[in-house]
Design a protein around this motif. Structure first.
Motif, PDB file in Angstrom:
ATOM      1  N   ARG A 122      -3.665  -4.903  21.920  1.00 52.84           N
ATOM      2  CA  ARG A 122      -3.427  -3.482  22.145  1.00 52.84           C
ATOM      3  C   ARG A 122      -3.782  -2.653  20.923  1.00 52.84           C
ATOM      4  O   ARG A 122      -3.821  -1.452  20.991  1.00 52.84           O
ATOM      5  N   ILE A 123      -3.990  -3.304  19.790  1.00 57.35           N
ATOM      6  CA  ILE A 123      -4.290  -2.596  18.550  1.00 57.35           C
ATOM      7  C   ILE A 123      -5.767  -2.256  18.492  1.00 57.35           C
ATOM      8  O   ILE A 123      -6.623  -3.115  18.717  1.00 57.35           O
ATOM      9  N   ASP A 124      -6.080  -1.008  18.190  1.00 59.04           N
ATOM     10  CA  ASP A 124      -7.455  -0.587  17.987  1.00 59.04           C
ATOM     11  C   ASP A 124      -7.855  -0.892  16.547  1.00 59.04           C
ATOM     12  O   ASP A 124      -8.781  -1.638  16.290  1.00 59.04           O
ATOM     13  N   PHE A 125      -7.119  -0.304  15.591  1.00 56.88           N
ATOM     14  CA  PHE A 125      -7.365  -0.622  14.187  1.00 56.88           C
ATOM     15  C   PHE A 125      -6.110  -0.404  13.365  1.00 56.88           C
ATOM     16  O   PHE A 125      -5.187   0.294  13.770  1.00 56.88           O
ATOM     17  N   ILE A 126      -6.084  -1.056  12.201  1.00 55.96           N
ATOM     18  CA  ILE A 126      -4.986  -0.936  11.251  1.00 55.96           C
ATOM     19  C   ILE A 126      -5.592  -0.466   9.944  1.00 55.96           C
ATOM     20  O   ILE A 126      -6.563  -1.041   9.463  1.00 55.96           O
ATOM     21  N   SER A 160       0.858  -1.187   0.000  1.00 50.48           N
ATOM     22  CA  SER A 160       0.000   0.000   0.000  1.00 50.48           C
ATOM     23  C   SER A 160       0.894   1.238   0.000  1.00 50.48           C
ATOM     24  O   SER A 160       2.108   1.121   0.127  1.00 50.48           O
ATOM     25  N   ASN A 161       0.273   2.387  -0.130  1.00 52.87           N
ATOM     26  CA  ASN A 161       1.026   3.640  -0.064  1.00 52.87           C
ATOM     27  C   ASN A 161       1.267   4.069   1.373  1.00 52.87           C
ATOM     28  O   ASN A 161       2.244   4.761   1.671  1.00 52.87           O
ATOM     29  N   ARG A 162       0.353   3.646   2.260  1.00 49.03           N
ATOM     30  CA  ARG A 162       0.434   4.090   3.656  1.00 49.03           C
ATOM     31  C   ARG A 162      -0.162   3.022   4.558  1.00 49.03           C
ATOM     32  O   ARG A 162      -1.161   2.384   4.216  1.00 49.03           O
ATOM     33  N   LEU A 163       0.441   2.825   5.720  1.00 47.97           N
ATOM     34  CA  LEU A 163      -0.049   1.890   6.725  1.00 47.97           C
ATOM     35  C   LEU A 163      -0.036   2.612   8.060  1.00 47.97           C
ATOM     36  O   LEU A 163       0.989   3.164   8.472  1.00 47.97           O
ATOM     37  N   LYS A 164      -1.198   2.644   8.718  1.00 50.05           N
ATOM     38  CA  LYS A 164      -1.298   3.321  10.015  1.00 50.05           C
ATOM     39  C   LYS A 164      -1.858   2.339  11.039  1.00 50.05           C
ATOM     40  O   LYS A 164      -2.923   1.765  10.839  1.00 50.05           O
ATOM     41  N   VAL A 165      -1.131   2.169  12.132  1.00 51.68           N
ATOM     42  CA  VAL A 165      -1.568   1.329  13.242  1.00 51.68           C
ATOM     43  C   VAL A 165      -1.956   2.259  14.379  1.00 51.68           C
ATOM     44  O   VAL A 165      -1.163   3.110  14.787  1.00 51.68           O
ATOM     45  N   THR A 166      -3.182   2.124  14.876  1.00 51.68           N
ATOM     46  CA  THR A 166      -3.648   2.936  16.000  1.00 51.68           C
ATOM     47  C   THR A 166      -3.844   2.020  17.194  1.00 51.68           C
ATOM     48  O   THR A 166      -4.579   1.033  17.120  1.00 51.68           O
ATOM     49  N   LEU A 167      -3.175   2.350  18.304  1.00 51.05           N
ATOM     50  CA  LEU A 167      -3.265   1.549  19.518  1.00 51.05           C
ATOM     51  C   LEU A 167      -4.420   2.018  20.383  1.00 51.05           C
ATOM     52  O   LEU A 167      -4.888   3.154  20.250  1.00 51.05           O
ATOM     53  N   LEU A 168      -4.866   1.142  21.260  1.00 53.61           N
ATOM     54  CA  LEU A 168      -5.957   1.480  22.173  1.00 53.61           C
ATOM     55  C   LEU A 168      -5.510   2.562  23.147  1.00 53.61           C
ATOM     56  O   LEU A 168      -4.338   2.641  23.514  1.00 53.61           O
ATOM     57  N   GLU A 169      -6.444   3.389  23.569  1.00 50.92           N
ATOM     58  CA  GLU A 169      -6.154   4.421  24.563  1.00 50.92           C
ATOM     59  C   GLU A 169      -5.701   3.761  25.854  1.00 50.92           C
ATOM     60  O   GLU A 169      -6.184   2.701  26.231  1.00 50.92           O
ATOM     61  N   GLY A 170      -4.752   4.396  26.523  1.00 56.96           N
ATOM     62  CA  GLY A 170      -4.290   3.883  27.813  1.00 56.96           C
ATOM     63  C   GLY A 170      -3.209   2.829  27.697  1.00 56.96           C
ATOM     64  O   GLY A 170      -2.683   2.378  28.690  1.00 56.96           O
ATOM     65  N   GLU A 171      -2.880   2.414  26.482  1.00 56.76           N
ATOM     66  CA  GLU A 171      -1.840   1.413  26.297  1.00 56.76           C
ATOM     67  C   GLU A 171      -0.500   2.124  26.154  1.00 56.76           C
ATOM     68  O   GLU A 171      -0.292   2.873  25.224  1.00 56.76           O
TER      69      GLU A 171
END
Length: 188
Positions: free
Chosen positions: A106-110, A82-93
């Motif tokens: 711990r991952i919220d979404f990718i 892909s052109n871009r990959l973003k991993v968003t972690l859960l709050e408080g982690e």
């Protein structure tokens, strides 16, 4: 400069290819399809995940890790570009995901964005954007995604894959219906 980054926490313990399993229409009715269960293999893989990109930025305050430009993800026989990959972690982690076995939790979404392409053996999925929601174990392919397995092909405006349930919903829209080309198994 392009760098290869071995990524050892369970970033991709999800299976991205139950798409070509049971395909459902927008009304939930089952369309003839094929069964292919990749989730067991990928969920149990202990192989490292290698990510290559031109740039990586980790932001602890925003709980994000972003890979940009020429993103290539490889684990076993699965390849994602892909052109871009973003991993968003859960709050408080705050602990590093590799500190415990529950790293993937711990991952919220990718989010994969721009010319997204998933391949594994004879399976291919393409989309403009793909988002994996960890808690729901759900993958959403946006931007007229196309999924193929061998000669079989399914296309729609939106494909939602429920990993745990082993089912997919393909929706049409924007004046374009769901399209499927399925080849029956030949009996000898």
């Amino acid at each position: 400069m392009r760098r290869t980054i071995p990524f050892y926490f369970c970033l991709f313990t999800f299976a991205f290819f139950p798409v070509c399993c049971h395909v459902y229409g927008a009304n939930g009715s089952k369309t003839p399809g094929q069964t292919a269960d990749f989730s067991e293999k990928l969920n149990n893989s202990q192989s490292p995940i290698h990510i290559t990109a031109d740039r990586m930025e980790a932001n602890q305050d925003q709980k994000t890790i972003v890979f940009e430009s020429h993103v290539l993800v490889v684990q076993d026989d699965v390849t994602i570009t892909s052109n871009r990959l973003k991993v968003t972690l859960l709050e408080g982690e705050t602990k590093a995901a590799s500190d415990d076995a529950a790293g993937a939790q711990r991952i919220d979404f990718i989010e994969f964005d721009g010319d997204v392409k998933f391949t594994q053996l004879d399976r291919l999925a393409t989309a403009k954007k793909a988002i994996y929601y960890q808690k729901e174990q759900k993958i959403v392919l946006h931007g007229r995604p196309v999924v193929t397995k061998g000669q079989d092909r399914v296309e729609g405006d939106l494909i939602t894959i429920y990993v745990k349930d082993g089912r997919s919903i393909v929706e049409g829209g924007s004046g374009a219906p769901v399209q499927a080309v399925l080849f029956p198994n030949k009996k000898e």
